[in-house]
Scaffold this motif. Sequence first.
Motif, PDB file in Angstrom:
ATOM      1  N   VAL A   1       9.013  64.274  45.097  1.00  0.00           N
ATOM      2  CA  VAL A   1      10.256  64.665  44.432  1.00  0.00           C
ATOM      3  C   VAL A   1      10.237  66.133  44.187  1.00  0.00           C
TER       4      VAL A   1
ATOM      5  N   THR B   1      15.967  66.484  45.759  1.00  0.00           N
ATOM      6  CA  THR B   1      16.207  65.160  45.140  1.00  0.00           C
ATOM      7  C   THR B   1      17.141  65.241  44.146  1.00  0.00           C
ATOM      8  N   SER B   2      18.112  64.155  44.176  1.00  0.00           N
ATOM      9  CA  SER B   2      19.023  63.942  43.097  1.00  0.00           C
ATOM     10  C   SER B   2      18.651  62.528  42.656  1.00  0.00           C
TER      11      SER B   2
ATOM     12  N   TYR C   1       6.353  60.726  41.378  1.00  0.00           N
ATOM     13  CA  TYR C   1       6.858  61.792  42.003  1.00  0.00           C
ATOM     14  C   TYR C   1       6.095  62.551  43.023  1.00  0.00           C
TER      15      TYR C   1
ATOM     16  N   ALA D   1      14.028  68.689  40.727  1.00  0.00           N
ATOM     17  CA  ALA D   1      15.084  67.742  41.055  1.00  0.00           C
ATOM     18  C   ALA D   1      16.164  67.921  40.061  1.00  0.00           C
TER      19      ALA D   1
END
Length: 271
Positions: A50, A54-55, A45, A75
């Motif tokens: 991240v 972020t998805s 990450y 996220a």
Amino acid sequence: MASAQVTGSTVDRVRTDGPAGRGGRARDWAEIQERMLVPLYQDVYRRLEVGSATSLLGVGCRSGLALLLAAERGAQVAGVEADGGLRELAAARGLQVAPGGRAEDVARSAHPVPRPAHSLVTVFEQPPVPALVARAAARALPGGQVVVASWGPAERCESAAVLEVARRHAPLGTPDPFAAAGPGALETLLVAAGTHPSGGGRVACPFAYAGLDSAVRGLLSTGLFDRAEEAAGAALVAKELQEALHPFLRPDGSVRMANEFRWSVGTKPRA
């Protein structure tokens, strides 16, 4: 050798809680084993930045600790996981986790995750078999990223000596935990899944336990010993596992094994 008390408690427990009755195994994963891989999750990450843009979809997300760590960074997270007990634990943590997460069903779940595609798809499941990686890549957006991880080389993992118990008893054809540990192996998986390798890393993930009993329970919860238990019996596997752990016992009764994990990321083409 272990004391009679420790041996008896562990062997008696797994005799009735082998792979056919995994309720206790799911909780052992969440309470004992899952935290061992936190350095891996955090390294991925951090390196991939991240955050709120972020998805993330976790394929084979187990009880969801990796998803929680990504959510703490902002996220949007979801997961798929085949084990019902692990899904229940993830749901208790407030996570959206759909059935699925093994190679045969990750892209065909009857209960799809909220988004059809994601900017980042992670495969922390061990070992990362090609079909699972390919189906995970199908859930990534064009331009999105797919992460696969593996044990490092056996000579850099003290737990390799313990995993030998599983190899010794498992039927022929059982996936090797170190199959993707060689140079370029993770990148080969990503290329075969239709992505372009674009980075990676290696990270120390020591396995540390309060004692022999928790070490046996934690390791059995990984699923890496399931086929060995089916072939040789849960009690025998637990006994040999405990014996294999003795070189890693510390004077205070705790158990610690140094390990290295590796990860690689591939980018999905936009066209």
